[in-house]
Design an enzyme around this catalytic site. Structure first.
Site, mmCIF file in Angstrom:
data_model
loop_
_atom_site.group_PDB
_atom_site.id
_atom_site.type_symbol
_atom_site.label_atom_id
_atom_site.label_comp_id
_atom_site.label_asym_id
_atom_site.label_seq_id
_atom_site.Cartn_x
_atom_site.Cartn_y
_atom_site.Cartn_z
ATOM 1 N N CYS A 131 20.614 27.225 -6.088
ATOM 2 C CA CYS A 131 20.773 27.840 -4.774
ATOM 3 C C CYS A 131 21.733 29.024 -4.832
ATOM 4 O O CYS A 131 22.954 28.847 -4.930
ATOM 5 C CB CYS A 131 21.284 26.796 -3.775
ATOM 6 S SG CYS A 131 21.586 27.470 -2.141
ATOM 7 N N CYS A 134 24.215 29.319 -1.933
ATOM 8 C CA CYS A 134 25.318 28.356 -2.002
ATOM 9 C C CYS A 134 26.337 28.759 -3.066
ATOM 10 O O CYS A 134 27.543 28.646 -2.848
ATOM 11 C CB CYS A 134 24.812 26.958 -2.377
ATOM 12 S SG CYS A 134 23.286 26.465 -1.594
ATOM 13 N N ASP A 135 25.883 29.196 -4.209
ATOM 14 C CA ASP A 135 26.776 29.280 -5.372
ATOM 15 C C ASP A 135 27.024 30.690 -5.913
ATOM 16 O O ASP A 135 27.849 30.856 -6.815
ATOM 17 C CB ASP A 135 26.219 28.395 -6.503
ATOM 18 C CG ASP A 135 26.151 26.931 -6.071
ATOM 19 O OD1 ASP A 135 27.014 26.511 -5.284
ATOM 20 O OD2 ASP A 135 25.234 26.222 -6.514
#
Ligand code: NAP
Length: 307
Positions: A131, A134-135
């Site tokens: 993701c 997200c990261d």
């Protein structure tokens, strides 16, 4: 006989359980094959509102689970293998057990497709991610790689150039499945280097996490290495909808369809929440929001059908 059975224990299922529990419906949550959902594959979550210092993905789901239990939610482990939605009460089978329920919330999620390497599994959340939203932030000023040749890979490669010093787009063919406009955007981005046609043989690591990838040319068999600090595997997602085929409406990619922005499916009394019906946003917070909607819809349905 249950009022509400919730299939799945990621952000969507757990939020539905908190709301249904608080409405005194004593929901039963069937954990699924990946208890806690996709958040258990990540480390720090920095974009879930309410945690200014971030929170570990597994801790966030643990907290939600405890919160649901506090309001009377019951949990059973196991994955659902079959459902009968032809009449109410619905029947849900997980392993040896079959449960009967007046309403059903399907929050079975979607699973990111993985390359299937042992190193990928071991380094998930420690340099390997599925993701970018997200990261990506964790790779500021560092070289990284995105694996895949579809629209998601293109979108993520472009997005990640905001943070990374360089992005290698690694794909097994010379041709891209992605739309022309998305591929062209990637090819025009000076921070992205295309590496094709290669198969990822191994994700390499040292003490600090990912250090690179060993690649094999799909045509010549020649081996090469790229040095990267992060690997984003972006080769698609599979919604976990197999048990519902032929009973709930799905789109061409197997995602469940909710009616008019609600959580209602084509079967009255069956509601949907989270990634199992969302291939677009796929965020913990959007999954949680839709879990709330599904629980409210289920509660209303029970009220209207006087249970
Ligand atoms: P996708 O279109 O299925 O593409 C998956 C990519 O991963 C393909 O290039 C495929 O390679 C590769 N792949 C699959 N399994 C692999 C493996 N085991 N090893 C190496 N590579 C592998 O998935 P997606 O990109 O997630 O897109 C899903 C859907 O969402 C699509 O309909 C897409 O158009 C849509 N989408 C749209 C947008 C947008 O328009 N903004 C953004 C994201 C997604 P091959 O090509 O060789 O099979």
């Amino acid at each position: 006989m249950h009022n509400v059975v919730i299939i799945g224990s990621g952000c969507a299922g757990l939020t539905a359980a908190i709301y249904a529990g608080r409405a005194s419906l004593k929901p039963l949550v069937i954990d699924g094959h990946e208890p806690g959902g996709q958040l258990t594959l990540t480390t720090t979550v920095e974009n879930f509102p309410g945690f200014p210092d971030g929170i570990l993905g597994p801790d966030l789901t643990d907290n939600m689970r405890k919160q649901a239990q506090k309001f009377g939610a019951e949990f059973k482990s196991g994955a659902v293998t079959a459902v009968d939605l032809s009449k109410r009460p619905f029947r849900v089978t997980a392993g040896e057990a079959t449960y009967e329920t007046q309403t059903l919330i399907v929050a079975a999620g979607a699973s990111a497709r993985l390359l299937g390497l042992e190193s990928e599994r071991k380094l998930m959340g420690h340099g390997v991610s599925t993701c970018a939203t997200c990261d990506g932030f964790f790779f500021r000023g560092k070289p990284i790689a995105v694996v895949g040749g579809g629209d998601s890979a293109m979108e993520e490669a472009n997005f990640l150039t905001r943070y990374a010093s360089k992005v290698y787009l690694v794909h097994r063919r010379n041709e891209f499945r992605a739309s022309k406009i998305m591929s062209e955007r990637v090819q025009a981005n000076p921070k992205i280097e295309l590496v094709t046609p290669v198969v990822v043989e191994e994700i390499l690591s040292g003490e600090g996490g990912v250090t690179g990838m060993r690649l094999k040319n799909a045509k010549t068999g020649a081996l090469s290495e790229v040095q990267v600090d992060g690997v984003f595997v972006s080769i698609g997602h599979e919604p976990n909808t197999k048990p519902f085929r032929g009973q709930l409406d799905m789109d061409a990619n197997g995602y469940l369809i909710a009616k008019n922005g609600s959580s209602h499916t084509n079967v009255p009394g069956v509601f949907v929440a989270g990634d199992v019906h969302d291939s677009r946003y796929r965020q913990a917070i959007t999954a949680a929001g839709s879990g709330c909607k599904a629980a409210i819809d289920a509660e209303k349905f029970l009220e209207e059908h006087s249970h």
